[in-house]
Write a protein that holds these residues in place. Structure first.
Motif, mmCIF file in Angstrom:
data_model
loop_
_atom_site.group_PDB
_atom_site.id
_atom_site.type_symbol
_atom_site.label_atom_id
_atom_site.label_comp_id
_atom_site.label_asym_id
_atom_site.label_seq_id
_atom_site.Cartn_x
_atom_site.Cartn_y
_atom_site.Cartn_z
ATOM 1 N N THR A 161 -28.476 5.026 -48.415
ATOM 2 C CA THR A 161 -29.600 5.590 -49.241
ATOM 3 C C THR A 161 -29.398 7.282 -49.050
ATOM 4 O O THR A 161 -29.165 7.520 -47.639
ATOM 5 C CB THR A 161 -30.793 5.172 -49.149
ATOM 6 O OG1 THR A 161 -31.000 3.807 -49.359
ATOM 7 C CG2 THR A 161 -31.948 5.950 -49.901
ATOM 8 N N LEU A 162 -29.456 7.929 -49.752
ATOM 9 C CA LEU A 162 -29.558 9.617 -49.653
ATOM 10 C C LEU A 162 -30.922 9.870 -49.929
ATOM 11 O O LEU A 162 -31.461 9.648 -51.082
ATOM 12 C CB LEU A 162 -28.575 10.222 -50.448
ATOM 13 C CG LEU A 162 -26.950 9.821 -50.721
ATOM 14 C CD1 LEU A 162 -26.241 10.810 -51.585
ATOM 15 C CD2 LEU A 162 -26.226 9.580 -49.380
ATOM 16 N N SER A 163 -31.469 10.784 -49.054
ATOM 17 C CA SER A 163 -32.743 11.349 -49.260
ATOM 18 C C SER A 163 -32.914 12.812 -49.305
ATOM 19 O O SER A 163 -32.221 13.572 -48.486
ATOM 20 C CB SER A 163 -33.598 10.806 -47.993
ATOM 21 O OG SER A 163 -34.810 11.445 -47.725
ATOM 22 N N SER A 164 -33.586 13.386 -50.223
ATOM 23 C CA SER A 164 -33.267 14.863 -50.618
ATOM 24 C C SER A 164 -34.440 15.413 -49.589
ATOM 25 O O SER A 164 -34.225 16.774 -49.267
ATOM 26 C CB SER A 164 -33.981 14.858 -51.972
ATOM 27 O OG SER A 164 -35.348 14.791 -52.234
ATOM 28 N N THR A 219 -19.689 18.068 -52.271
ATOM 29 C CA THR A 219 -19.275 19.392 -53.080
ATOM 30 C C THR A 219 -20.540 19.711 -53.647
ATOM 31 O O THR A 219 -20.949 21.024 -53.584
ATOM 32 C CB THR A 219 -18.427 19.221 -54.502
ATOM 33 O OG1 THR A 219 -17.113 18.800 -53.609
ATOM 34 C CG2 THR A 219 -18.134 20.409 -54.997
ATOM 35 N N THR A 220 -21.616 18.869 -54.101
ATOM 36 C CA THR A 220 -22.803 19.130 -54.568
ATOM 37 C C THR A 220 -23.865 18.218 -53.822
ATOM 38 O O THR A 220 -23.508 16.943 -53.637
ATOM 39 C CB THR A 220 -23.127 18.860 -55.982
ATOM 40 O OG1 THR A 220 -22.166 19.519 -56.740
ATOM 41 C CG2 THR A 220 -24.323 19.109 -56.444
ATOM 42 N N PRO A 221 -24.677 18.896 -52.923
ATOM 43 C CA PRO A 221 -25.656 17.758 -52.249
ATOM 44 C C PRO A 221 -26.236 16.877 -53.245
ATOM 45 O O PRO A 221 -26.517 17.011 -54.168
ATOM 46 C CB PRO A 221 -26.778 18.719 -51.749
ATOM 47 C CG PRO A 221 -26.211 20.059 -51.617
ATOM 48 C CD PRO A 221 -25.060 20.288 -52.718
ATOM 49 N N GLY A 222 -26.337 15.443 -52.532
ATOM 50 C CA GLY A 222 -26.782 14.563 -53.187
ATOM 51 C C GLY A 222 -25.666 13.385 -53.870
ATOM 52 O O GLY A 222 -26.018 12.611 -54.440
ATOM 53 N N THR A 275 -30.237 13.410 -42.442
ATOM 54 C CA THR A 275 -30.264 11.913 -41.927
ATOM 55 C C THR A 275 -29.505 11.135 -42.808
ATOM 56 O O THR A 275 -30.040 10.966 -43.890
ATOM 57 C CB THR A 275 -31.786 11.757 -41.594
ATOM 58 O OG1 THR A 275 -32.443 12.802 -40.837
ATOM 59 C CG2 THR A 275 -32.010 10.459 -40.973
ATOM 60 N N GLY A 276 -28.882 9.972 -42.026
ATOM 61 C CA GLY A 276 -28.091 8.876 -42.826
ATOM 62 C C GLY A 276 -29.296 7.562 -42.912
ATOM 63 O O GLY A 276 -30.121 7.518 -41.933
ATOM 64 N N HIS A 277 -29.182 6.953 -43.941
ATOM 65 C CA HIS A 277 -30.106 5.944 -44.078
ATOM 66 C C HIS A 277 -29.334 4.738 -44.505
ATOM 67 O O HIS A 277 -29.689 3.970 -45.486
ATOM 68 C CB HIS A 277 -31.160 6.220 -45.302
ATOM 69 C CG HIS A 277 -32.185 7.257 -44.698
ATOM 70 N ND1 HIS A 277 -33.240 7.207 -43.969
ATOM 71 C CD2 HIS A 277 -32.155 8.746 -45.115
ATOM 72 C CE1 HIS A 277 -33.666 8.247 -43.691
ATOM 73 N NE2 HIS A 277 -33.147 9.109 -44.666
ATOM 74 N N ASP A 278 -28.460 4.185 -43.551
ATOM 75 C CA ASP A 278 -27.707 2.960 -43.951
ATOM 76 C C ASP A 278 -29.043 1.776 -43.608
ATOM 77 O O ASP A 278 -29.040 0.711 -44.255
ATOM 78 C CB ASP A 278 -26.605 2.684 -42.942
ATOM 79 C CG ASP A 278 -26.006 1.240 -43.129
ATOM 80 O OD1 ASP A 278 -26.166 0.748 -44.320
ATOM 81 O OD2 ASP A 278 -25.427 1.054 -42.005
ATOM 82 N N VAL A 279 -29.828 2.159 -42.761
ATOM 83 C CA VAL A 279 -30.996 1.147 -42.520
ATOM 84 C C VAL A 279 -32.506 2.025 -42.973
ATOM 85 O O VAL A 279 -32.366 3.380 -42.379
ATOM 86 C CB VAL A 279 -31.169 0.792 -40.932
ATOM 87 C CG1 VAL A 279 -32.672 0.211 -40.813
ATOM 88 C CG2 VAL A 279 -30.182 0.071 -40.749
ATOM 89 N N THR A 317 -25.100 11.279 -45.883
ATOM 90 C CA THR A 317 -26.555 11.985 -45.954
ATOM 91 C C THR A 317 -26.491 12.725 -47.222
ATOM 92 O O THR A 317 -25.446 12.832 -47.992
ATOM 93 C CB THR A 317 -26.833 13.021 -44.901
ATOM 94 O OG1 THR A 317 -26.019 14.204 -44.889
ATOM 95 C CG2 THR A 317 -26.649 12.333 -43.520
ATOM 96 N N TRP A 318 -27.641 13.248 -47.597
ATOM 97 C CA TRP A 318 -28.026 13.920 -48.672
ATOM 98 C C TRP A 318 -26.901 15.390 -48.655
ATOM 99 O O TRP A 318 -26.300 15.510 -50.000
ATOM 100 C CB TRP A 318 -29.237 14.756 -49.056
ATOM 101 C CG TRP A 318 -29.562 15.170 -50.345
ATOM 102 C CD1 TRP A 318 -29.420 16.505 -50.636
ATOM 103 C CD2 TRP A 318 -29.863 14.511 -51.679
ATOM 104 N NE1 TRP A 318 -29.686 16.778 -51.930
ATOM 105 C CE2 TRP A 318 -30.098 15.533 -52.571
ATOM 106 C CE3 TRP A 318 -30.388 13.320 -51.847
ATOM 107 C CZ2 TRP A 318 -30.478 15.236 -53.934
ATOM 108 C CZ3 TRP A 318 -30.802 13.101 -52.928
ATOM 109 C CH2 TRP A 318 -30.878 13.968 -54.044
ATOM 110 N N ASN A 319 -26.551 15.905 -47.712
ATOM 111 C CA ASN A 319 -25.820 16.940 -47.757
ATOM 112 C C ASN A 319 -24.387 16.740 -47.234
ATOM 113 O O ASN A 319 -23.341 17.269 -47.948
ATOM 114 C CB ASN A 319 -26.162 17.728 -46.358
ATOM 115 C CG ASN A 319 -27.405 18.643 -46.744
ATOM 116 O OD1 ASN A 319 -28.069 18.650 -47.924
ATOM 117 N ND2 ASN A 319 -27.975 19.185 -45.781
#
Length: 244
Positions: A46-49, A143-146, A54-58, A132-134
């Motif tokens: 999961t990507l969080s804005s 290239t583009t966040p998200g 921060t990575g969200h594999d969990v 991550t989002w970045n």
């Protein structure tokens, strides 16, 4: 393209009452055709804005993924998922392909559309544990966040309700079929899918990175959190002032 069968699990209580599960449909292919289920070896995260580095594999301590636009903790969330297609023999014709995710529940109004896109892989394959989002990996930015994804919506789902019981959410259609066919033909082109809510701030206002957003509101009204989360998700600036 084959036969379909409906299945239910029925529980009988001590007082003789019967309680049935939701229907599950099983499809059996025609003779000469094969159905392959790719499960268990997927890469997903999961990507969080609002937690951009921060990575969200969990997610929240659980092996979950999230797609949404109004979380007080995670802001706008997008799901990345990749299944390897090497189990599908080279040279076959893909007649029907779909992506199914088990939906544990919905929060908020649920009145939105959930769109499926193809990840382009312009900066390489995403890292399940470090994306991550970045960043696509621990050292390489998107290239583009998200996430870098094709603008074409492969498939869209809507009609979710917060009262829904857990069930499969399935994206399908000709665009999904042709995408998977391309991955079977050229496995190196498979960078996976991205699932996002259609009504993010970028969709609603055409907000882009480095734009400046000013909306007369406060944090006690829905547009306040929308402004902060939406602008942050797109890399835009927000004009703030003190006073009424």
């Amino acid at each position: 393209a084959g036969d379909a069968y409906d299945y239910w699990v029925v529980v009988k209580t001590r007082d003789g009452q019967a309680s049935a599960s939701q229907v599950q449909v099983a499809y059996l292919p025609k003779a000469g055709r094969t159905k392959v289920i790719l499960q268990g070896s997927a890469l997903d995260t999961t990507l969080s804005s609002t937690q951009r580095t921060t990575g969200h594999d969990v997610l929240d301590g659980r092996a979950w993924v999230s797609v949404g636009n109004n979380s007080a903790t995670y802001g706008t969330t997008r799901t990345l998922a990749k299944f390897t297609t090497t189990a599908v023999p080279a040279g076959v014709t893909v007649l029907d392909a779909d992506l199914s995710l088990w939906g544990m529940g919905s929060f908020g109004t649920g009145a939105t559309s959930y769109n499926l896109h193809r990840l382009t892989g312009v900066t390489g394959a995403f890292s399940e544990t470090a994306a991550t989002w970045n960043n696509v990996t621990s050292t390489t930015p998107w290239t583009t966040p998200g996430g870098d994804y094709a603008a074409t919506v492969l498939s869209s789902l809507s009609g979710f309700d917060v009262a829904d019981e857990p069930q499969w959410r399935t994206w399908s259609g000709q665009n999904v079929d042709s995408t998977v066919q391309g991955w079977v033909n050229t496995p190196s082109s498979n960078f996976g899918f991205l699932v996002k809510v259609a009504s993010e701030a970028a969709y609603q206002t055409d907000l882009k990175r480095d734009d400046v957003l000013f909306w007369v509101t406060d944090m006690g009204w829905i547009m306040g959190p929308w402004e902060m989360v939406g602008a942050g998700a797109q890399g835009a600036a927000v004009v703030l002032y003190e006073g009424a």
